[in-house]
Design a protein around this motif. Structure first.
Motif, PDB file in Angstrom:
ATOM      1  N   ASP A 128      -4.321 -14.691   3.721  1.00 19.68           N
ATOM      2  CA  ASP A 128      -4.610 -14.173   2.380  1.00 19.68           C
ATOM      3  C   ASP A 128      -5.208 -15.255   1.484  1.00 19.68           C
ATOM      4  O   ASP A 128      -6.203 -15.029   0.793  1.00 19.68           O
ATOM      5  CB  ASP A 128      -3.340 -13.629   1.725  1.00 19.68           C
TER       6      ASP A 128
ATOM      7  N   SER B 278     -10.823 -10.220   1.245  1.00 22.81           N
ATOM      8  CA  SER B 278     -10.800 -10.346  -0.207  1.00 22.81           C
ATOM      9  C   SER B 278     -12.211 -10.136  -0.737  1.00 22.81           C
ATOM     10  O   SER B 278     -13.180 -10.598  -0.140  1.00 22.81           O
ATOM     11  CB  SER B 278     -10.294 -11.740  -0.601  1.00 22.81           C
TER      12      SER B 278
ATOM     13  N   GLU C  64       0.298 -14.732   7.616  1.00 21.91           N
ATOM     14  CA  GLU C  64      -0.343 -13.755   6.739  1.00 21.91           C
ATOM     15  C   GLU C  64      -0.658 -14.358   5.371  1.00 21.91           C
ATOM     16  O   GLU C  64      -1.713 -14.096   4.797  1.00 21.91           O
ATOM     17  CB  GLU C  64       0.544 -12.521   6.582  1.00 21.91           C
TER      18      GLU C  64
ATOM     19  N   ALA D  46      -7.176 -11.065   6.852  1.00 23.19           N
ATOM     20  CA  ALA D  46      -7.144 -10.687   5.446  1.00 23.19           C
ATOM     21  C   ALA D  46      -8.577 -10.551   4.936  1.00 23.19           C
ATOM     22  O   ALA D  46      -9.478 -11.256   5.380  1.00 23.19           O
ATOM     23  CB  ALA D  46      -6.388 -11.718   4.621  1.00 23.19           C
TER      24      ALA D  46
END
Length: 126
Positions: A36, A121, A32, A119
């Motif tokens: 990220d 962003s 994870e 993830a």
């Protein structure tokens, strides 16, 4: 005496299972973290177009894949990039996978377990 041996064996098995579960949890957290970081790196590696009074950010799938792949290669620790996309022109979505092998009881999972993390962003410039 037999009951004591049985309880000791059961306690040992439980301790080994807890060690494996903890190892798998930490491996998932690592995957994870890599996802990220790759998503942030891909969102920050933006291609911008400036106008007279504005700055427009445009991410595309190829740029996201390149930046995420570079991050995973440098920081992945055995993880592999599964996909990197730009669902809109300001977000980067990255999926990373890794294979976890139990450190203690490998008899039941000889091929390991695939761990995945996704993830997303957004770029700071909009």
């Amino acid at each position: 005496m037999i009951l004591t041996i049985a309880y000791a064996a059961l306690a040992l098995v439980l301790i080994l299972l807890c060690a494996d579960a903890t190892s798998m949890y930490l491996a998932q957290k690592q995957v994870e973290a890599v996802a990220d970081g790759a998503a942030v790196a891909a969102a920050e590696g933006v291609a911008s177009a400036t106008g007279e009074d504005t700055v427009a950010v445009r991410l595309d799938d190829d740029a996201v894949r390149r930046a995420a792949s570079l991050f995973v290669h440098d920081n992945g620790g055995g993880a592999a990039l599964v996909s990197g996309t730009a669902p809109d022109s300001t977000s980067a979505r990255v999926t990373v996978a890794s294979t976890w092998h139990p450190p203690v009881i490998t008899l039941f999972v000889p091929q390991g377990v695939t761990l995945r993390a996704t993830a997303t962003s957004r770029t700071a410039l909009e």
